[in-house]
Design a protein around this motif. Structure first.
Motif, PDB file in Angstrom:
ATOM      1  N   GLU A   1       0.840  -1.201   0.000  1.00  0.00           N
ATOM      2  CA  GLU A   1       0.000   0.000   0.000  1.00  0.00           C
ATOM      3  C   GLU A   1       0.874   1.249   0.000  1.00  0.00           C
ATOM      4  OE1 GLU A   1      -3.305   0.466   2.504  1.00  0.00           O
ATOM      5  OE2 GLU A   1      -4.026  -1.602   2.315  1.00  0.00           O
ATOM      6  N   ALA A   2       1.968   1.221   0.749  1.00  0.00           N
ATOM      7  CA  ALA A   2       2.883   2.365   0.773  1.00  0.00           C
ATOM      8  C   ALA A   2       3.535   2.558  -0.596  1.00  0.00           C
ATOM      9  CB  ALA A   2       3.948   2.160   1.846  1.00  0.00           C
ATOM     10  N   GLU A   3       3.899   1.450  -1.265  1.00  0.00           N
ATOM     11  CA  GLU A   3       4.481   1.562  -2.608  1.00  0.00           C
ATOM     12  C   GLU A   3       3.436   2.062  -3.603  1.00  0.00           C
ATOM     13  OE1 GLU A   3       7.989  -1.822  -2.356  1.00  0.00           O
ATOM     14  OE2 GLU A   3       5.985  -2.412  -3.045  1.00  0.00           O
ATOM     15  N   ALA A   4       2.193   1.635  -3.427  1.00  0.00           N
ATOM     16  CA  ALA A   4       1.121   2.132  -4.292  1.00  0.00           C
ATOM     17  C   ALA A   4       0.929   3.635  -4.092  1.00  0.00           C
ATOM     18  CB  ALA A   4      -0.181   1.388  -4.005  1.00  0.00           C
TER      19      ALA A   4
ATOM     20  N   HIS B   1       0.788  -3.532 -12.448  1.00  0.00           N
ATOM     21  CA  HIS B   1       2.084  -4.206 -12.522  1.00  0.00           C
ATOM     22  C   HIS B   1       2.615  -4.504 -11.122  1.00  0.00           C
ATOM     23  CE1 HIS B   1       2.748  -4.221 -16.808  1.00  0.00           C
ATOM     24  NE2 HIS B   1       2.509  -2.931 -16.901  1.00  0.00           N
ATOM     25  N   LEU B   2       2.374  -3.596 -10.172  1.00  0.00           N
ATOM     26  CA  LEU B   2       2.782  -3.844  -8.792  1.00  0.00           C
ATOM     27  C   LEU B   2       2.093  -5.089  -8.246  1.00  0.00           C
ATOM     28  CD1 LEU B   2       4.165  -3.026  -6.120  1.00  0.00           C
ATOM     29  CD2 LEU B   2       2.170  -1.566  -5.653  1.00  0.00           C
ATOM     30  N   VAL B   3       0.803  -5.225  -8.507  1.00  0.00           N
ATOM     31  CA  VAL B   3       0.063  -6.418  -8.074  1.00  0.00           C
ATOM     32  C   VAL B   3       0.694  -7.674  -8.672  1.00  0.00           C
ATOM     33  CG1 VAL B   3      -2.136  -7.647  -8.304  1.00  0.00           C
ATOM     34  CG2 VAL B   3      -2.119  -5.226  -7.646  1.00  0.00           C
TER      35      VAL B   3
ATOM     36  N   CYS C   1      -6.491  -2.269  -6.005  1.00  0.00           N
ATOM     37  CA  CYS C   1      -6.389  -1.061  -6.837  1.00  0.00           C
ATOM     38  C   CYS C   1      -7.656  -0.220  -6.752  1.00  0.00           C
ATOM     39  CB  CYS C   1      -6.102  -1.450  -8.286  1.00  0.00           C
ATOM     40  SG  CYS C   1      -4.495  -2.222  -8.557  1.00  0.00           S
ATOM     41  N   ALA C   2      -8.809  -0.876  -6.790  1.00  0.00           N
ATOM     42  CA  ALA C   2     -10.066  -0.141  -6.748  1.00  0.00           C
ATOM     43  C   ALA C   2     -10.197   0.645  -5.449  1.00  0.00           C
ATOM     44  CB  ALA C   2     -11.237  -1.108  -6.915  1.00  0.00           C
TER      45      ALA C   2
END
Length: 335
Positions: free
Chosen positions: A36-39, A58-60, A75-76
């Motif tokens: 979540e922090a990277e997102a 891509h992170l997922v 993501c949503a």
């Protein structure tokens, strides 16, 4: 429109996938607070958070190996979108996978030039060795195989990529040995480009995050050769012949009086966008160029069948609002 039901080859040809998203496996890595922090770091790069959707997908994949139902929800939730909106994007682009991938993704170009030079024979041989078809994963989890419609490397045909790194001018034997090495846990160096990692690692890189353990490994990837002899043939021949590209700019009209300055483009006195549009139309040198400039001018009428839209200060089109605009319609809502 969807691909032919149950046909992996149909999916490869159309670029669309009608297969269902597989449910999460019990051992699927979880998306944690760190992710979540990277997102959030990715989202901070964009004026509008929703623009971060592609790298977040891509992170997922870098965590879970594909865009899982949990990943769609992840993501949503962070972007304030519906799962349907995220799913529509994830199922449109073929780089987002709908079921778990192997350790490596092997893509065989079967488009025209590669096919003529043996690409289809390569695909058929590798498919037989692995016992899988398009977008399927070998039983040992080592390799996912896919057709690739074009890998943009015609000067090196036929080509194979592993995790999007190039292996050029392959033949059946070399491609089979490459895949066999991957299954043994080896990472043969690509013909050009960064050292091979794996599918999850390159997905992290596509998310805009480093996939390398330290600065030295990252430097080695950046400094890897990215061009080879076939790509540079034109540059070499130009140097040998003393040829150079003409300078940028419009050539002077040989019939014009050198002492007479060119007429200035008429100014509408409107906004900067309108003045720029006027100048582009005035500078057109042929009917087709002029028609194109007029079509995108800010004063151009809306196309037939489309209701007028408000053009914002930044040039974006925003659907009209109000009682007659159908603001609750998902079709008319800005995407």
């Amino acid at each position: 429109m969807s691909a032919l039901p149950g046909s992996f080859e149909g999916t490869a040809v159309t670029g669309l996938d009608s297969s269902p998203v597989e449910p999460a496996a019990p051992d699927l890595p979880l998306l944690t607070a760190q992710h979540e922090a990277e997102a959030a770091e990715i989202m901070a790069r964009y004026p509008q958070a929703r623009s971060a959707l592609l790298p977040m997908l891509h992170l997922v994949q870098s965590v879970q190996g594909y865009v899982s139902p949990e990943g769609v929800g992840f993501c949503a939730r962070l972007l304030g979108l519906t799962k349907a909106e995220v799913g529509a994007v994830a199922t449109f682009y073929t780089m987002y996978k709908r079921h778990p991938t192997g350790r490596h993704l092997v893509s065989v170009c079967t488009n025209t030039l590669c096919a003529v030079l043996g690409g289809q024979r390569i695909y058929d041989a590798v498919s037989a060795d692995l016992g899988v078809g398009h977008d399927q994963t070998a039983a040992d989890g080592s390799v996912t195989l896919e057709h690739a419609e074009c890998l943009a490397a015609c000067d090196y045909a036929p080509v194979v990529t592993v995790d999007y790194e190039f292996y050029d001018q392959q033949d059946v034997d070399s491609a089979r040995e490459l895949v066999a090495a991957l299954r043994r846990g080896e990472k043969p160096p690509p013909t050009r480009g960064a050292p091979l990692t794996d599918f999850r690692g390159v997905s992290r890189q596509l998310a805009g995050l480093s996939q390398h353990a330290d600065a030295a490994a990252e430097r080695a990837a950046v400094d890897a050769p990215s061009a080879g002899v076939p790509t540079l043939v034109g540059v070499r021949l130009a140097a040998e012949r003393g040829e150079a590209a003409p300078p940028i700019g419009r050539a002077p009209d040989p019939g014009a009086d050198a002492g007479t300055p060119a007429p200035e483009a008429p100014s509408s006195g409107g906004t900067g966008a309108e003045r720029a549009g006027d100048a582009t139309v005035a500078a057109a040198t042929n009917p087709a160029e002029k028609a194109g400039a007029e079509q995108v001018h800010t004063d151009a009428p809306e196309p037939a069948g489309r209701r007028p839209a408000e053009r914002g200060a930044e040039g974006t089109d925003t659907p009209p609002t109000g009682s007659g605009a159908g603001t609750n319609s998902s079709v008319e809502r800005e995407v």
